[in-house]
Design an enzyme around this catalytic site. Structure first.
Site, PDB file in Angstrom:
ATOM      1  N   CYS A  78      -0.499   3.692  -3.515  1.00 14.01           N
ATOM      2  CA  CYS A  78      -1.134   3.504  -2.202  1.00 14.01           C
ATOM      3  C   CYS A  78      -2.649   3.376  -2.335  1.00 14.01           C
ATOM      4  O   CYS A  78      -3.153   2.301  -2.632  1.00 14.01           O
ATOM      5  CB  CYS A  78      -0.707   4.629  -1.253  1.00 14.01           C
ATOM      6  SG  CYS A  78      -1.085   4.290   0.475  1.00 14.01           S
ATOM      7  N   HIS A 171       4.986   5.657  -2.045  1.00 21.35           N
ATOM      8  CA  HIS A 171       4.726   6.976  -2.624  1.00 21.35           C
ATOM      9  C   HIS A 171       5.938   7.543  -3.372  1.00 21.35           C
ATOM     10  O   HIS A 171       6.663   8.368  -2.817  1.00 21.35           O
ATOM     11  CB  HIS A 171       4.324   7.957  -1.521  1.00 21.35           C
ATOM     12  CG  HIS A 171       3.022   7.617  -0.868  1.00 21.35           C
ATOM     13  ND1 HIS A 171       1.805   7.908  -1.452  1.00 21.35           N
ATOM     14  CD2 HIS A 171       2.736   6.981   0.299  1.00 21.35           C
ATOM     15  CE1 HIS A 171       0.826   7.493  -0.665  1.00 21.35           C
ATOM     16  NE2 HIS A 171       1.361   6.914   0.407  1.00 21.35           N
ATOM     17  N   GLU A 173       5.900   9.752  -5.451  1.00 23.30           N
ATOM     18  CA  GLU A 173       5.685  11.193  -5.659  1.00 23.30           C
ATOM     19  C   GLU A 173       6.206  12.027  -4.488  1.00 23.30           C
ATOM     20  O   GLU A 173       6.286  13.250  -4.588  1.00 23.30           O
ATOM     21  CB  GLU A 173       4.192  11.462  -5.901  1.00 23.30           C
ATOM     22  CG  GLU A 173       3.284  11.373  -4.668  1.00 23.30           C
ATOM     23  CD  GLU A 173       2.863   9.939  -4.294  1.00 23.30           C
ATOM     24  OE1 GLU A 173       3.492   8.994  -4.806  1.00 23.30           O
ATOM     25  OE2 GLU A 173       1.924   9.777  -3.492  1.00 23.30           O
TER      26      GLU A 173
END
Lengths: 203, 294
Positions: A78, A171, A173
């Site tokens: 991002c 994302h 993560e």
């Protein structure tokens, strides 16, 4: 194997956790001295204008770029994608690393009420598709000749690779699927982190 | 399939704001100053809390015109406040497309019993809390981010410290409590039991927790970060000071480098006068905002 996570602002903890779940202890990076000996660096999600300014003010921008050019791998998610891009549409003055030959558009999907999650097929990772979370996400609107498009969502480019540099508009993560982190560690950093059978890689 | 407004997407934006500073602004010019200083988001308001205190009367959601002008002026996320329980103000802010709604005790409460059912909205909410029970009640109602309340508009950090310390102390209590004590703890704290289990598992709140209410200097910001907060809200502290641009920038840097006293010393130099401030101890019960919220 020294992997860092840029820790100026953003979801640093989530990337450190993903690395830990890959069996790697990541190191937060806040100052030029923290860059020493890094094989790879993750630039987390955050606010790209903030992180860009802090990169400059912390004196990290130049040494980080130099180390990347000398061989360090980088994975940007991002904000990381935006900072890796050579061009940022409409925000040419925004401080950035500019290491990848791509043009990005910030907030390409709209404001927060348009943020979404979806199943994203990524051929390089095989089946099943990756759960991808897009938050006020950017998209890639131009890729140079050396850039490989690893995934698109509809007609929008959301995952790209240029040699040691990997960048996602979403994302990974924020979800427990570690395949993209493992892909970065193996393909971009050259680390052996166990077998890549996709079926065995969920946390 | 595309899913919007999920808890991952709502709480996810707060995760992206971590380690950052969210600044109160009342004009597009102030919003630009905040963005240039490195703010991760701005809170669009008609008046900063110190002026709300001074003005008295009823404090309501800002005029949509001001909010739209601020949304136009900056590329970072824009938040705005609604009165506690005023779900129509929230519907209006969602229709405007703001990125986060603060259901805030700084405005005059519209409901003296109930907060907004925040699950019904696509836009995420942040809510104030003074302790773990209050934080978990708000999360139970759908808040995707928490901020400790402090005492807004005072420039006195003591209440912010008290609320963060209380929160941390209660999280440690839950972590160390054996399973059989948790239901009684939930009852005493007024916290949803399932969320208490989540706190025990994680060792922290299940969503991001920022500090707010009285932060006026880089040292205040670093203090809140060292106490364990994920980021900082600064209300009156910036635009009620001598040199807002320099102070805003210094608070941003102090929030990033909160653990480096050498750098903090450098960052804190020559910023001019901070906001004058009001000693919280001199306020009557009636003048305190933190007690609003149920």
């Amino acid at each position: 194997m020294n992997i860092g996570v840029l820790a100026l602002q953003g979801d640093v903890r989530e990337h450190l956790l993903s690395l830990e779940n890959c069996g790697i202890k990541g190191r937060p990076v806040k100052t030029p001295a923290d860059l020493y000996g890094l094989t790879g660096l993750i630039i987390p999600g955050g606010e790209s204008t903030t992180v860009g300014k802090l990169l400059e003010r912390s004196g990290l921008l130049v040494p980080l770029r130099r180390q990347a050019e000398a061989g360090m791998a980088i994975f940007g998610t991002c904000t990381g994608l935006i900072l890796l891009a050579k061009n940022i549409e409409g925000y040419e003055e925004q401080p950035r690393l500019g290491l990848m030959d791509i043009t990005v558009r910030r907030n390409a999907f709209g404001r927060q009420v348009e943020s979404f999650e979806t199943e994203l097929p990524i051929p390089a990772l095989g089946d099943p598709p990756l759960r991808a979370v897009f938050i006020r996400a950017p998209e890639v609107v131009r890729v140079g000749p050396g850039v490989e498009i690893l995934a698109s969502w509809g007609d929008r480019i959301v995952l790209v690779r240029q040699g040691r540099y990997l960048a996602a508009a979403f994302h990974p993560e924020l979800t427990p699927d570690l395949r993209l982190h493992r892909y970065f560690l193996q393909e971009c950093c050259g680390l052996a982190v166990g077998r890549t059978r996709p079926s065995s890689l969920s946390r | 399939m595309v899913e919007k407004g999920t808890i991952t997407v709502k709480a996810g934006l707060a995760e992206m704001l971590k380690g950052g500073v969210i600044m109160d602004v009342t004009t597009p010019e102030q919003a630009k100053i905040a963005e240039d200083a490195g703010a991760v988001a701005v809170m669009a308001l008609e008046r900063v809390p110190a002026d709300i205190r001074a003005a008295g009367g009823v404090a309501r959601m800002a005029d949509p015109e001001i909010i739209l002008q601020i949304m136009e002026a900056v590329s970072i996320p824009v938040m705005a406040k609604v009165r506690i329980g005023h779900f129509v103000e929230a519907q209006i802010l969602e229709a405007l497309g703001v990125d986060y709604i603060d259901e805030s005790e700084v405005l005059t409460p519209a409901d003296d019993k109930y907060h907004i059912n925040k699950h019904l909205f696509t836009v995420p909410f942040v809510c104030g809390a003074r302790n773990l029970g209050e934080a978990l009640r708000r999360i139970g109602e759908g808040a995707a981010m928490i901020r400790t309340k402090g005492e807004a508009g005072t420039g006195d950090v003591v209440e912010a410290v008290r609320h963060v310390r209380t929160m941390m102390e209660e999280i440690r209590l839950v972590q160390n409590a054996p399973q059989e004590e948790l239901m009684t703890l939930a009852k005493e704290m007024g916290a949803p039991y399932e969320l208490l289990l989540e706190v025990k598992r994680l060792g922290r709140l299940p969503v991001v927790n920022f500090a707010a209410g009285g932060i006026a200097t880089p040292a205040d910001a670093a203090l809140m970060m060292q106490l364990g907060c994920d980021g900082i809200f600064v209300g009156s502290g910036i635009f009620k000071s001598d040199n807002p641009a320099a102070r805003a920038r210094a608070i941003v840097e102090a929030t990033t480098h909160y653990n480096d006293p050498g750098l903090l010393a450098k960052i804190s130099r020559g910023l001019g006068e901070p906001m004058r401030g009001t000693f919280v101890g001199s306020l009557s019960e009636r003048e305190r905002l933190a007690g609003r919220g149920w």
